[in-house]
Design a protein around this motif. Structure first.
Motif, PDB file in Angstrom:
ATOM      1  N   UNK A   1      12.868  26.205  -1.261  1.00  0.00           N
ATOM      2  CA  UNK A   1      12.975  25.786   0.144  1.00  0.00           C
ATOM      3  C   UNK A   1      11.984  24.651   0.432  1.00  0.00           C
ATOM      4  N   UNK A   2      10.849  24.612  -0.276  1.00  0.00           N
ATOM      5  CA  UNK A   2       9.895  23.507  -0.074  1.00  0.00           C
ATOM      6  C   UNK A   2      10.519  22.190  -0.537  1.00  0.00           C
ATOM      7  N   UNK A   3      11.261  22.237  -1.646  1.00  0.00           N
ATOM      8  CA  UNK A   3      11.914  21.016  -2.134  1.00  0.00           C
ATOM      9  C   UNK A   3      12.992  20.578  -1.148  1.00  0.00           C
ATOM     10  N   UNK A   4      13.740  21.543  -0.643  1.00  0.00           N
ATOM     11  CA  UNK A   4      14.815  21.226   0.304  1.00  0.00           C
ATOM     12  C   UNK A   4      14.235  20.634   1.580  1.00  0.00           C
ATOM     13  N   UNK A   5      13.104  21.154   1.988  1.00  0.00           N
ATOM     14  CA  UNK A   5      12.453  20.644   3.204  1.00  0.00           C
ATOM     15  C   UNK A   5      12.024  19.183   3.007  1.00  0.00           C
ATOM     16  N   UNK A   6      11.562  18.861   1.819  1.00  0.00           N
ATOM     17  CA  UNK A   6      11.160  17.475   1.532  1.00  0.00           C
ATOM     18  C   UNK A   6      12.375  16.539   1.666  1.00  0.00           C
ATOM     19  N   UNK A   7      13.509  16.981   1.188  1.00  0.00           N
ATOM     20  CA  UNK A   7      14.739  16.167   1.317  1.00  0.00           C
ATOM     21  C   UNK A   7      15.141  16.030   2.792  1.00  0.00           C
ATOM     22  N   UNK A   8      14.981  17.119   3.546  1.00  0.00           N
ATOM     23  CA  UNK A   8      15.334  17.021   4.981  1.00  0.00           C
ATOM     24  C   UNK A   8      14.443  15.983   5.660  1.00  0.00           C
ATOM     25  N   UNK A   9      13.183  15.952   5.214  1.00  0.00           N
ATOM     26  CA  UNK A   9      12.255  14.971   5.798  1.00  0.00           C
ATOM     27  C   UNK A   9      12.728  13.543   5.497  1.00  0.00           C
ATOM     28  N   UNK A  10      13.232  13.347   4.286  1.00  0.00           N
ATOM     29  CA  UNK A  10      13.757  12.022   3.924  1.00  0.00           C
ATOM     30  C   UNK A  10      14.935  11.675   4.838  1.00  0.00           C
ATOM     31  N   UNK A  11      15.822  12.643   5.034  1.00  0.00           N
ATOM     32  CA  UNK A  11      16.999  12.398   5.901  1.00  0.00           C
ATOM     33  C   UNK A  11      16.565  12.011   7.318  1.00  0.00           C
ATOM     34  N   UNK A  12      15.607  12.771   7.843  1.00  0.00           N
ATOM     35  CA  UNK A  12      15.145  12.482   9.207  1.00  0.00           C
ATOM     36  C   UNK A  12      14.530  11.085   9.276  1.00  0.00           C
ATOM     37  N   UNK A  13      13.781  10.757   8.246  1.00  0.00           N
ATOM     38  CA  UNK A  13      13.091   9.462   8.179  1.00  0.00           C
ATOM     39  C   UNK A  13      14.101   8.314   8.139  1.00  0.00           C
ATOM     40  N   UNK A  14      15.161   8.494   7.358  1.00  0.00           N
ATOM     41  CA  UNK A  14      16.196   7.444   7.294  1.00  0.00           C
ATOM     42  C   UNK A  14      16.850   7.299   8.669  1.00  0.00           C
ATOM     43  N   UNK A  15      17.132   8.426   9.303  1.00  0.00           N
ATOM     44  CA  UNK A  15      17.764   8.348  10.621  1.00  0.00           C
ATOM     45  C   UNK A  15      16.852   7.675  11.647  1.00  0.00           C
ATOM     46  N   UNK A  16      15.555   8.002  11.561  1.00  0.00           N
ATOM     47  CA  UNK A  16      14.620   7.431  12.544  1.00  0.00           C
ATOM     48  C   UNK A  16      14.368   5.946  12.315  1.00  0.00           C
ATOM     49  N   UNK A  17      14.234   5.555  11.029  1.00  0.00           N
ATOM     50  CA  UNK A  17      13.830   4.171  10.755  1.00  0.00           C
ATOM     51  C   UNK A  17      15.030   3.244  10.542  1.00  0.00           C
ATOM     52  N   UNK A  18      16.206   3.814  10.337  1.00  0.00           N
ATOM     53  CA  UNK A  18      17.451   3.057  10.171  1.00  0.00           C
ATOM     54  C   UNK A  18      17.299   1.814   9.273  1.00  0.00           C
ATOM     55  N   UNK A  19      16.981   2.008   7.993  1.00  0.00           N
ATOM     56  CA  UNK A  19      16.767   0.862   7.101  1.00  0.00           C
ATOM     57  C   UNK A  19      17.992  -0.058   7.020  1.00  0.00           C
ATOM     58  N   UNK A  20      19.198   0.517   7.175  1.00  0.00           N
ATOM     59  CA  UNK A  20      20.421  -0.303   7.105  1.00  0.00           C
ATOM     60  C   UNK A  20      20.460  -1.315   8.250  1.00  0.00           C
ATOM     61  N   UNK A  21      19.756  -1.006   9.358  1.00  0.00           N
ATOM     62  CA  UNK A  21      19.701  -1.999  10.453  1.00  0.00           C
ATOM     63  C   UNK A  21      18.626  -3.044  10.146  1.00  0.00           C
ATOM     64  N   UNK A  22      17.475  -2.548   9.645  1.00  0.00           N
ATOM     65  CA  UNK A  22      16.383  -3.489   9.319  1.00  0.00           C
ATOM     66  C   UNK A  22      16.843  -4.530   8.295  1.00  0.00           C
TER      67      UNK A  22
ATOM     68  N   UNK B   1       0.857  -1.212   0.000  1.00  0.00           N
ATOM     69  CA  UNK B   1       0.000   0.000   0.000  1.00  0.00           C
ATOM     70  C   UNK B   1       0.885   1.251   0.000  1.00  0.00           C
ATOM     71  N   UNK B   2       0.366   2.335  -0.584  1.00  0.00           N
ATOM     72  CA  UNK B   2       1.116   3.587  -0.460  1.00  0.00           C
ATOM     73  C   UNK B   2       0.895   4.181   0.920  1.00  0.00           C
ATOM     74  N   UNK B   3       1.917   4.840   1.438  1.00  0.00           N
ATOM     75  CA  UNK B   3       1.861   5.390   2.795  1.00  0.00           C
ATOM     76  C   UNK B   3       1.153   6.758   2.785  1.00  0.00           C
ATOM     77  N   UNK B   4      -0.004   6.876   3.441  1.00  0.00           N
ATOM     78  CA  UNK B   4      -0.764   8.127   3.398  1.00  0.00           C
ATOM     79  C   UNK B   4       0.029   9.318   3.940  1.00  0.00           C
ATOM     80  N   UNK B   5       0.843   9.073   4.945  1.00  0.00           N
ATOM     81  CA  UNK B   5       1.599  10.180   5.536  1.00  0.00           C
ATOM     82  C   UNK B   5       2.574  10.788   4.531  1.00  0.00           C
ATOM     83  N   UNK B   6       3.264   9.914   3.818  1.00  0.00           N
ATOM     84  CA  UNK B   6       4.212  10.405   2.813  1.00  0.00           C
ATOM     85  C   UNK B   6       3.496  11.024   1.617  1.00  0.00           C
ATOM     86  N   UNK B   7       2.386  10.406   1.237  1.00  0.00           N
ATOM     87  CA  UNK B   7       1.612  10.970   0.121  1.00  0.00           C
ATOM     88  C   UNK B   7       1.208  12.403   0.445  1.00  0.00           C
ATOM     89  N   UNK B   8       0.698  12.566   1.670  1.00  0.00           N
ATOM     90  CA  UNK B   8       0.247  13.886   2.114  1.00  0.00           C
ATOM     91  C   UNK B   8       1.394  14.883   2.162  1.00  0.00           C
TER      92      UNK B   8
END
Ligand code: MSP
Length: 530
Positions: free
Chosen positions: A414-435, A384-391
């Motif tokens: 700055x809106x585009x840059x903010x979207x990238x920052x969100x990706x960075x935060x998400x990677x740090x929080x979810x740590x896919x390299x550990x999963x 499924x697509x993630x509603x939070x990310x879609x939004x």
């Protein structure tokens, strides 16, 4: 093209050909280029105009100083502007020169129309002329500045002339009403308030011609029916916006959507030009956006200081960091509001590293690396697509569009840059390299990496008008080729990436820059033709 295709007509000032292009000229043209690219991507019917203003006294003076005829000197510099804009990749649809017949004949026709309607009449004018700016200043301004130019400080000249006048005063109320009912007509607000303050002290009729002197070469545009007067260079120049599109195929583009200018020429664009248009019965442009000035390392750029960021310097930056990196710095750190912006090498490096090398560049390579490693270079299936990310992606795209429609390109980016920052935060929080180390977490890992890749793809679409080369490259690595019929809205919608699409790592889009490296120096070339 989509059904809601609209005309988008963007202009820059036409630049004086007394000298070579510098960063100020490149900057306004870059803003126009970015808006034009965005609107083309949106599916609009775009026309982007720039060019050169050639009938100014200072062009004739500069030519004489070099022992050249007026047109020889104008040709050299008009070609320098044209060449510079091509080299910098600007996508203007036309380049007008005011010495071209297509412009001159139409200016005559418009002036004739104004004479016939009584909006232009013959009278006497006594005033203070600022030769460095090619304009008269009012008695008050002259006095306040000790009879020196308020812009360059050079002495003003007292001139008495018989002149053709335009009835500017007649249009004062109509102009005020227009500004009042179109809040976005003059932007930003600080500039609008300046203009309103000055209009409220009263509008006087203005001279729109100059007497032809005995030594004058045959240049300029004569007042119809009177070869002792030429059309004042500023009036001649303003008309370029209309003369260039006054053809059967191009007329649909009028009125202009945006006139991009800097604060030095606001009065001509926000007051005189609209009043001329009202007198001609033409619609008024949607917006006059007046930015401020670039200065350099804290100092005003000037001929006497010899500190202009000229084309060779821009080229040196482009060679060292890439054309897109320079575009990004100018677009995000430039003088879009009412304050001047400093071109400082340290700031360039800081912005480049923060937003490009460590921003979208790093996010893209991190995510592409993980997808290569854990999913064999193929986009994972998120289920499924993630509603939070879609939004979130939709919110950033909407903010971006709103800002760019207001010509606030720095805010849009700055809106585009903010979207990238969100990706960075998400990677740090979810740590896919550990999963990835846990086989039971495959589904979660696939979802996370899909969300990252898709958010990066959408950020790249938002950055595309500003960073055309690098983002086209990134999008193709993320299986997003832009085809005919694709529009900004469709490309920026969540779900473009499909499971199985190839994701290519590729080389770094933006190499990290060394903060201690000296500013790039222009290559030594043979002395310019001056
Ligand atoms: N020829 C007139 C404009 C006629 S438009 C109908 C003119 N030409 S100019 O060559 O002097 O260009 C002025 C424009 O160049 C400014 O309005 C701005 O767009 C750009 N810039 C020149 N110096 C600048 C900076 N230092 N910083 C930012 N932009 C500046 O005026």
């Amino acid at each position: 093209m989509p059904n809601d295709t609209q005309s988008f007509y963007v202009t820059t000032p036409i630049y004086y050909v007394n000298d070579r292009p510098h960063i100020g000229h490149a900057y306004t043209t870059l803003l126009a280029d970015t808006l034009a690219r965005f609107h083309r991507l949106r599916g609009d019917d775009v026309f982007f105009l720039t060019g050169t203003d050639e009938h100014a006294d200072k062009v004739a003076t500069a030519a004489k100083e070099r022992g050249k005829s007026f047109i020889e000197w104008a040709d050299i510099n008009a070609n320098a502007f044209k060449g510079a804009f091509e080299e910098l990749g600007y996508t203007n649809d036309d380049f007008v020169r005011t010495t071209e017949d297509r412009h001159k004949t139409k200016v005559s026709a418009f002036i004739k129309k104004l004479m016939d309607s009584g909006d232009v009449y013959l009278g006497d004018y006594v005033g203070w002329y600022d030769t460095s700016q090619e304009e008269y200043v009012t008695e008050n301004v002259a006095r306040e500045n000790d009879y020196n130019s308020p812009v360059t400080g050079k002495p003003l000249e007292k001139r008495t002339e018989q002149n053709y006048f335009f009835k500017l005063s007649k249009y004062e109320d109509q102009l005020l009403a227009h500004i009042d009912s179109n809040p976005g007509f003059i932007r930003p607000d600080a500039r609008k308030n300046e203009v309103l303050g000055r209009i409220k002290t009263g509008l006087n009729d203005i001279p729109i011609s100059r007497a032809v002197g005995p030594d004058d070469d045959d240049w300029g545009i004569y007042i119809p029916g009177d070869d002792t007067h030429r059309v004042y260079v500023w009036i001649d120049a303003l008309f370029n916006y209309l003369t260039t599109i006054d053809t059967p195929n191009r007329r649909k583009h009028w009125p202009a959507s945006v006139h991009l200018i800097a604060k030095d020429i606001l009065w001509f664009h926000a007051v005189i030009w609209p009043c001329l248009l009202m007198a001609l019965g033409e619609d008024l442009p949607g917006c006059v956006y007046s930015h401020s000035y670039w200065i350099r390392e804290g100092r005003k750029m000037s001929k006497s200081l010899g500190n202009f960021i000229d084309l060779p310097t821009i080229r040196a930056y482009n060679d060292a960091y890439g054309n897109d990196a320079m575009r990004y710095y100018l677009l995000t750190q430039g003088p879009m509001g009412a304050t001047d912006a400093d071109f400082a090498h340290a700031k360039f490096i800081e912005t480049y590293n923060a937003d490009l090398a460590n921003g979208i560049g790093n996010a893209a390579s991190r995510v592409a690396n993980m997808i290569a490693k854990y999913f064999d270079d193929a986009c994972p299936d998120p289920g499924e697509h993630c509603p939070k990310w879609q939004e979130s992606a939709a919110k950033h795209a909407a903010e971006y569009t709103r800002h760019i429609n207001d010509c606030e390109i720095h805010r849009a980016l700055a809106s585009a840059t903010e979207l990238i920052r969100e990706v960075d935060r998400y990677i740090n929080e979810t740590a896919p390299f550990k999963l990835a180390k846990d086989e039971t977490k495959r589904t979660e890992l696939a979802q996370i990496l899909y969300n990252c890749a898709e958010a990066i793809r959408i950020a790249a679409v938002l950055y595309l008008p500003a960073l055309p080369a690098t983002m086209t490259d990134l999008l193709s690595r993320f299986s997003c080729e832009i085809n005919k019929g694709d529009t900004f809205d469709s490309l920026a919608t969540w779900g473009g990436l499909k499971p199985g699409d190839s994701i290519v790592k590729g080389d770094a889009l933006f190499m990290r820059a060394d903060a201690d490296a000296p500013a790039p120096e222009p290559a030594q070339t043979a002395a310019a033709d001056s």
